[in-house]
Design a protein around this motif. Structure first.
Motif, short mmCIF file in Angstrom:
data_model
loop_
_atom_site.label_atom_id
_atom_site.label_comp_id
_atom_site.label_asym_id
_atom_site.label_seq_id
_atom_site.Cartn_x
_atom_site.Cartn_y
_atom_site.Cartn_z
N LEU A 201 -6.31 5.76 -4.32
CA LEU A 201 -6.00 4.60 -3.50
C LEU A 201 -6.55 3.31 -4.09
N LYS A 202 -5.93 2.22 -3.72
CA LYS A 202 -6.41 0.89 -4.08
C LYS A 202 -6.99 0.24 -2.83
N ILE A 203 -8.21 -0.29 -2.94
CA ILE A 203 -8.85 -0.97 -1.81
C ILE A 203 -9.01 -2.45 -2.17
N ILE A 204 -8.51 -3.33 -1.30
CA ILE A 204 -8.60 -4.77 -1.53
C ILE A 204 -9.31 -5.41 -0.34
N GLY A 205 -10.44 -6.05 -0.61
CA GLY A 205 -11.17 -6.75 0.43
C GLY A 205 -10.58 -8.12 0.68
N VAL A 206 -10.64 -8.55 1.93
CA VAL A 206 -10.11 -9.86 2.32
C VAL A 206 -11.20 -10.65 3.03
N ASP A 207 -11.45 -11.87 2.59
CA ASP A 207 -12.48 -12.72 3.20
C ASP A 207 -11.90 -14.09 3.51
N ALA A 208 -11.59 -14.29 4.77
CA ALA A 208 -11.22 -15.61 5.28
C ALA A 208 -9.97 -16.18 4.61
N HIS A 209 -10.11 -17.20 3.78
CA HIS A 209 -8.97 -17.91 3.20
C HIS A 209 -9.36 -18.46 1.85
N GLY A 210 -8.39 -18.97 1.11
CA GLY A 210 -8.67 -19.49 -0.23
C GLY A 210 -7.46 -20.18 -0.80
N MET A 211 -7.32 -20.15 -2.10
CA MET A 211 -6.15 -20.75 -2.75
C MET A 211 -5.03 -19.72 -2.80
N GLU A 212 -3.82 -20.17 -2.47
CA GLU A 212 -2.67 -19.28 -2.44
C GLU A 212 -1.63 -19.71 -3.48
N GLU A 213 -0.86 -18.75 -3.94
CA GLU A 213 0.29 -19.04 -4.80
C GLU A 213 1.54 -18.68 -4.01
N TRP A 214 2.39 -19.67 -3.80
CA TRP A 214 3.58 -19.46 -2.99
C TRP A 214 4.74 -20.30 -3.53
N GLN A 215 5.78 -19.63 -3.97
CA GLN A 215 7.00 -20.27 -4.46
C GLN A 215 6.70 -21.31 -5.54
N GLY A 216 5.88 -20.90 -6.51
CA GLY A 216 5.59 -21.75 -7.65
C GLY A 216 4.54 -22.83 -7.40
N ARG A 217 3.96 -22.84 -6.21
CA ARG A 217 2.93 -23.82 -5.88
C ARG A 217 1.59 -23.12 -5.70
N LYS A 218 0.51 -23.86 -5.93
CA LYS A 218 -0.83 -23.36 -5.67
C LYS A 218 -1.49 -24.34 -4.71
N LEU A 219 -1.83 -23.85 -3.52
CA LEU A 219 -2.40 -24.73 -2.50
C LEU A 219 -3.30 -23.92 -1.57
N TYR A 220 -4.17 -24.65 -0.85
CA TYR A 220 -5.13 -24.00 0.02
C TYR A 220 -4.41 -23.41 1.22
N THR A 221 -4.93 -22.31 1.74
CA THR A 221 -4.28 -21.62 2.86
C THR A 221 -4.03 -22.57 4.03
N PHE A 222 -5.00 -23.43 4.34
CA PHE A 222 -4.85 -24.35 5.47
C PHE A 222 -3.64 -25.27 5.29
#
Length: 271
Positions: A201-222
């Motif tokens: 299995l693969k385990i991925i931890g998640v902590d709050a929020h950060g920088m996201e990559e979405w549709q060719g853009r990189k921006l903060y989750t907020f």
């Protein structure tokens, strides 16, 4: 990490401030001090209800964008509080071609989960129903009444946390499935890790929020989630079920502790 915008991964936690400041206080105090860059400007188009739900919504979206699911995945969202329900919605935004099962006994949360995109409500014996849902084998019962079946979900979002949740969620995953660790307790836990190595299995931890990559853009989750709220992509209707004026905060905490069936999110009106 901070330079790239992932402040939640800072290597300077616990270090004294370079500035001479009094006690900075905390979120439950009458006031607290915060660096200007930690403040988020709310878009004028957002309502107060949307704004107050921004932070938990960001946790949900960050959990999904950490490792976006592939087309056709069978996904279980384990636990349907505010974060779990947000994950259901974010999953359907990021990958519409997936099937989502959720676990919750509360009718109000089942109804909202379906409205937000959940395809199925998992009820009954969770091992038997998971095997049936994913086309797995029969359920085997071993020593100490441990259960296991072959097959399972491609991905499980654990929004509950704790040792029991770890053990259960790992046993519900297909070989080489992904365990998204969203819920957590501020204490050490013990769990059966045998499915981790046995099923690779693969385990991925998640902590709050950060920088996201979405549709060719990189921006903060907020920033991303505010855009989604503004454009009607991410809905917040139905999340707030209880409202109290600030001077009745004790009543609000009493409701939170009682946790009635209809409760999802409580809002304090500071006006």
């Amino acid at each position: 990490y901070c330079a790239e915008g992932n402040y939640n991964l800072s290597l300077n936690y616990g270090e004294p401030s370079p500035l001479k400041l009094p006690d900075t206080g905390a979120g439950m105090g009458d006031y607290f001090l915060a660096p200007e860059q930690q403040l988020t400007k709310i878009l004028d188009e957002l309502t107060d209800d949307q704004a107050v739900l921004l932070e938990p919504s960001c946790v949900s979206v960050h959990a999904v964008l950490m490792d976006p699911p592939a087309k056709g995945e069978k996904i279980l969202v384990y636990g349907c509080g505010m974060i779990g329900l947000g994950i259901v919605q974010a999953l359907k935004i990021v990958q519409p071609d997936c099937q989502i099962w959720v676990t919750t006994r509360k009718k109000a949360r089942q109804q909202l989960a379906k409205k937000l995109g959940a395809d199925h409500i998992l009820s009954g014996d969770i091992y038997e129903e998971s095997a049936k849902a994913t086309g797995g084998s029969r359920v085997y019962t071993g020593m100490n009444k441990n259960k296991m079946f072959f097959g399972g979900f491609d991905r499980v979002y654990d929004c509950a946390g704790g040792g029991k949740a770890n053990t259960l969620c790992c046993r519900l995953l297909a070989p080489r499935g992904t365990y998204m660790k969203v819920g957590h307790h501020m204490a050490a836990v013990t769990y059966d890790e045998s499915p981790v190595w046995w099923q690779e299995l693969k385990i991925i931890g998640v902590d709050a929020h950060g920088m996201e990559e979405w549709q060719g853009r990189k921006l903060y989750t907020f920033d991303l989630v505010q855009e989604w709220m503004r454009d009607g992509i991410y809905k917040t209707d139905g999340f707030i079920t209880h409202r109290f004026p600030l001077d009745r905060y004790k009543d609000a905490f009493a409701v939170a502790l009682k946790n009635p069936p209809e409760l999802i999110k409580i809002v304090l009106d500071c006006g």
